[in-house]
Design a protein around this motif. Structure first.
Motif, short mmCIF file in Angstrom:
data_model
loop_
_atom_site.label_atom_id
_atom_site.label_comp_id
_atom_site.label_asym_id
_atom_site.label_seq_id
_atom_site.Cartn_x
_atom_site.Cartn_y
_atom_site.Cartn_z
N ALA A 167 -10.96 4.98 4.79
CA ALA A 167 -11.62 3.88 4.09
C ALA A 167 -10.62 3.16 3.18
N LEU A 168 -9.71 3.92 2.58
CA LEU A 168 -8.76 3.32 1.65
C LEU A 168 -7.65 2.57 2.39
N SER A 169 -7.17 3.15 3.51
CA SER A 169 -6.15 2.39 4.24
C SER A 169 -6.78 1.18 4.91
N ILE A 200 -8.94 -0.68 3.54
CA ILE A 200 -8.93 -1.72 2.49
C ILE A 200 -7.57 -2.41 2.46
N ALA A 201 -6.51 -1.62 2.64
CA ALA A 201 -5.17 -2.23 2.69
C ALA A 201 -5.09 -3.19 3.88
N TRP A 227 -7.57 -4.76 5.20
CA TRP A 227 -8.44 -5.89 4.86
C TRP A 227 -7.63 -6.94 4.12
N TRP A 228 -6.79 -6.48 3.23
CA TRP A 228 -5.96 -7.38 2.43
C TRP A 228 -4.85 -7.96 3.31
N ILE A 229 -4.29 -7.14 4.21
CA ILE A 229 -3.25 -7.64 5.12
C ILE A 229 -3.84 -8.73 6.03
N ASP A 248 -6.32 -10.75 5.21
CA ASP A 248 -7.05 -11.77 4.46
C ASP A 248 -6.78 -13.17 5.02
N SER A 249 -7.86 -13.99 5.07
CA SER A 249 -7.70 -15.27 5.75
C SER A 249 -6.77 -16.23 5.00
N GLN A 250 -6.70 -16.11 3.65
CA GLN A 250 -5.87 -17.05 2.91
C GLN A 250 -4.52 -16.49 2.50
N PHE A 251 -4.47 -15.17 2.30
CA PHE A 251 -3.25 -14.61 1.73
C PHE A 251 -2.61 -13.56 2.62
N ILE A 297 -0.31 -11.44 4.68
CA ILE A 297 1.14 -11.37 4.71
C ILE A 297 1.66 -11.65 6.13
N TYR A 348 -16.81 -0.42 9.24
CA TYR A 348 -17.67 -0.66 8.09
C TYR A 348 -16.90 -1.36 6.98
N VAL A 349 -15.67 -0.91 6.75
CA VAL A 349 -14.88 -1.50 5.67
C VAL A 349 -14.35 -2.89 6.05
#
Lengths: 290, 299
Positions: free
Chosen positions: B118-120, B122-123, B125-127, B129-132, B134, B235-236
Motif C-alpha cells: 500500500a505504501l509503495s 502511494i509512491a 501514485w505520485w510517480i 501523477d497527471s501534473q507532476f 517525474i 485500491y490505492v
C-alpha cells in the motif's frame, strides 16, 4: 556461438570485460535503478518544501531547501503515531501467537507423526494458498458477530490465518534437519515431548525461528485488506490503511506528508529486514524449494 | 493414565495441533464455507439474508462491470505474470554471476517485496501523477513527448500503469527464488556442457531450464495466485477506475460488499475467483511437474 562466449558461472573469467559490461553490469544496474527509484523518489519528495514539489522548473531529482515540515505535520497534526503504535502492537502480538502455534504444529506434524499428520501437513499447505481477498467478506461478518469489529483483536486473531501456514511450513523444514537420535536419547532419559521441544529442538532451530518471525512480522506489517475492512476508527487503524484512507482528503493531495508517511511506514520492516537479510532470503528460498 | 496419554503420539499430536487448528478452523475454514453460503444469499450489511440460490451468479453473469472485471483480472494476471517471470529469470541469471558486492545486490533487490505494498503504491501514485509525474517530466525534457501523460486517468494507460507497478513489486520474489534454484545446479554440469561444445543458449536450454522446472512451477503458482487475487495495489492507485477499466475481481468484490453493502453479491464475486485459482494451481503445478518428469525420464 563459440566456446569463448561463456557467460555462466564457473567460466566467467573467460569472458572479456567489455562483454561482461554489456551483458551483465548494464542490465543489472538498470534493474537496481528501477527497483530502488520509487524509494528514492519517496524520500526526496518527503523532504521537499511545497513550492519545489509543485514546480515544473528546476531539477526535481534533488532538494534545494530540504524541510522537515511534512514529518512535523505527520507526527503532530495527524494520528500517524497512533497508527504506528497499532501496527507495531498488532504485528508483534500476531507474530508471537502464530509462532507459538506454528512451533507446536510443525513439531507435531514433523516429529510426533500422529495418525493423519501427513493429511494435516497437506491441509496446512493448502491453507496458505487461500487468499485473503476471498475470505475478507465472511470474516468481516464473523468479526462483527464476535464483537471484535473495530478493535485490534480483530486483526490479531485473523492475521494468524495466513501467518501460521507459512511459519509452520518453514519450521517443518527446519525440524526435519535435526537428527532423530538426539530426541531418542532424551526420550530414553525420560524427557517429556515438551521438554525435548523446548530444550533440544528449539535451540537447534533458532535460524528457522528467526526467519519465520521476520516473515510473520513483515507479512502482518504489510497486511491491508483485513485492516481496511475490520477497522473503521482512526485510532485503531494501521499505518498502510491510515495513510491511504486518512491522509488523502478532498482534491488537494499533501504529497509531502503522504510520502513522509509512506517512508516512515516502510522503514521499520526495511531496517529489520536488513539486519536479518540472510535468514530472510534462506527462509524464503528454503520454503519455496520444499 | 496421565502418563500413558503423555506418551501417546495421537493424543500429543492432537494437543500440539490445538492452537493452530482452532485458529485456522475458526478464521479460515469456517469463513471459507460461510463465504460460499453467503454467495447464495441476498445478505446486506446489517440485515440477514435469504437463500436465493444462483440468483447472484445469474445477475453477475449478465452484469457488464463484472465481466469487465473478470477480463481485467485475466489480462492483468497473464501480462504481469509472464513479464514477472521473464524479468525475474533474467535478474536471477544476472545475480548468479560472480559479482562484486553480490550480497549487497541480492539484499537491495528484495526491497520492493518487503515494503508494504500500500505504501509503495502511494509512491507509484505520485510517480504517475497527471501534473507532476517525474516520468512525464523526464520524457518532456528529453523531447520525446510534448504533453504530460495522464497515467491513471485514461483506461488503457491505467491498465498498463497498474501492471507495471505490480511487476515492479513481484520481480524480486521471482528473481530471488529462481536464484536459489540456480545455485543448486552444479557448475560441473556447465563445464561438461562447454567441453562437449554446447553454446550458451544450449546450456541454458538443456541444463538450466530442465533442472529449474520444479522451482519455476512453485514460483509461478504463487505468482499467478497472488496476482489474480491482488487488491491493495488497485485500491490505492485507481480504486478500479477510470470507467472500471482497472477493476479486478477482488476490488469489485470489496466495492459491492463493503462500500455498497451487498455482502451476498460481493461474496459471490469472491467465490467466482475460486475455480480460476484452482485451475491455475492445477495447471502450473501438475503441468510443469509432468514436464520435469518426462524430461528426466528421457535420459
Amino acid at each position: 556461438m563459440k566456446a569463448s562466449d561463456n557467460d555462466t558461472q564457473g567460466m566467467a573469467y573467460l569472458a572479456s570485460l567489455p562483454r561482461r559490461v554489456v551483458t551483465l553490469y548494464i542490465p543489472l544496474l538498470i534493474f537496481v535503478f528501477v527497483l530502488l527509484f520509487p524509494f528514492y523518489w519517496m524520500a526526496v519528495t518527503s523532504f521537499k518544501p511545497d513550492n519545489e514539489l509543485l514546480s515544473r522548473s528546476g531539477n526535481p531529482f534533488w532538494v534545494i531547501a530540504p524541510t522537515l515540515a511534512h514529518f512535523k505535520k505527520l507526527l503532530f497534526n495527524t494520528s500517524y503515531p497512533e497508527w504506528m503504535w497499532n501496527t507495531v502492537f498488532v504485528s508483534v502480538v500476531a507474530t508471537f501467537v502464530s509462532l507459538l502455534a506454528s512451533v507446536l504444529a510443525a513439531y507435531a506434524i514433523e516429529r510426533l507423526r500422529f495418525r493423519g499428520s501427513r493429511q494435516v501437513g497437506l491441509s496446512i499447505f493448502l491453507a496458505y494458498l487461500v487468499p485473503p481477498s476471498i475470505l475478507f467478506i465472511p470474516l468481516a461478518s464473523i468479526v462483527f458477530q464476535l464483537g471484535l469489529f473495530d478493535t485490534k483483536w480483530a486483526l490479531i486473531l485473523t492475521y494468524p490465518t495466513f501467518l501460521i501456514p507459512f511459519s509452520t511450513w518453514l519450521l517443518m523444514g527446519y525440524f526435519r534437519s535435526i537428527p532423530f537420535e538426539l530426541e531418542e536419547c532424551a526420550l530414553i532419559d525420560g524427557a517429556s515431548r515438551l521438554q525435548i521441544l523446548w530444550k533440544i529442538v528449539l535451540p537447534l532451530s533458532v535460524p528457522g525461528l528467526i526467519s519465520a518471525g521476520i516473515f510473520a512480522f513483515t507479512l502482518s506489517w504489510n497486511e491491508f485488506i483485513y485492516a481496511l475492512t475490520f477497522v473503521s476508527s482512526s485510532e485503531v487503524k494501521t499505518v498502510p490503511v491510515g495513510v491511504v484512507t486518512e491522509l488523502v482528503e478532498g482534491d488537494v493531495y499533501h504529497w509531502g506528508a503522504l510520502m513522509a508517511g509512506a517512508l516512515l511506514g516502510s522503514l521499520p520492516v526495511a531496517v529489520i529486514y536488513s539486519f536479518f537479510v540472510e535468514y530472510y532470503v534462506s527462509g524464503l528460498t528454503g520454503a519455496v524449494k520444499e | 493414565m496421565l502418563h500413558r496419554l503423555q506418551n501417546s503420539r495421537n493424543f500429543l499430536g492432537l494437543a500440539f495441533m490445538l492452537p493452530a487448528g482452532v485458529l485456522l478452523l475458526l478464521f479460515l475454514t469456517y469463513p471459507l464455507g460461510l463465504g460460499v453460503w453467503l454467495g447464495f444469499t441476498d445478505t446486506k450489511i446489517g440485515r440477514g439474508g435469504e437463500w436465493i440460490g444462483l440468483q447472484n451468479y445469474e445477475f453477475l453473469w449478465g452484469d457488464s462491470v463484472t465481466r469487465l472485471a473478470l477480463f481485467n483480472t485475466l489480462f492483468y494476471t497473464t501480462v504481469a505474470s509472464v513479464i514477472k517471470f521473464g524479468l525475474g529469470l533474467w535478474l536471477a541469471i544476472l545475480l548468479n554471476e560472480r559479482l562484486p558486492f553480490q550480497t549487497f545486490f541480492r539484499s537491495v533487490i528484495l526491497l520492493p517485496y518487503i515494503v508494504p505494498t500500500a505504501l509503495s503504491a502511494i509512491a507509484f501514485w505520485w510517480i504517475y501523477d497527471s501534473q507532476f509525474s517525474i516520468i512525464s517530466w523526464a520524457l518532456v525534457k528529453m523531447g520525446l513527448i510534448d504533453q504530460y501523460i495522464d497515467f491513471l486517468g485514461d483506461p488503457y494507460n491505467a491498465r498498463l500503469a497498474t501492471i507495471v507497478a505490480n511487476i515492479w513489486r513481484g520481480v524480486p520474489f521471482v528473481a530471488i527464488t529462481l536464484l536459489a534454484g540456480l545455485q543448486t545446479i552444479s557448475p560441473s554440469l556447465y563445464e561438461a556442457g562447454a567441453i562437449d561444445g554446447a553454446s550458451g543458449w544450449q546450456r541454458f536450454r538443456y541444463i538450466t531450464l530442465p533442472l529449474l522446472t520444479p522451482i519455476i512451477a512453485v514460483v509461478m503458482t504463487f505468482s499467478v495466485l497472488f496476482t489474480f487475487t491482488d487488491f491493495q495495489l488497485i485500491y490505492v492507485l485507481t480504486r478500479g477506475g477510470p470507467l472500471n477499466a482497472t477493476h479486478l475481481m477482488a476490488t469489485l468484490s470489496f466495492q459491492r460488499a463493503i462500500s455498497g453493502g451487498a455482502l451476498g453479491e460481493g461474496a459471490a464475486i469472491a467465490v467466482a475467483m475460486v475455480p480460476f485459482l484452482l485451475a491455475a494451481i492445477l495447471f502450473s503445478y501438475f503441468g510443469l511437474q509432468r514436464r520435469a518428469w518426462q524430461q528426466g525420464s528421457d535420459q
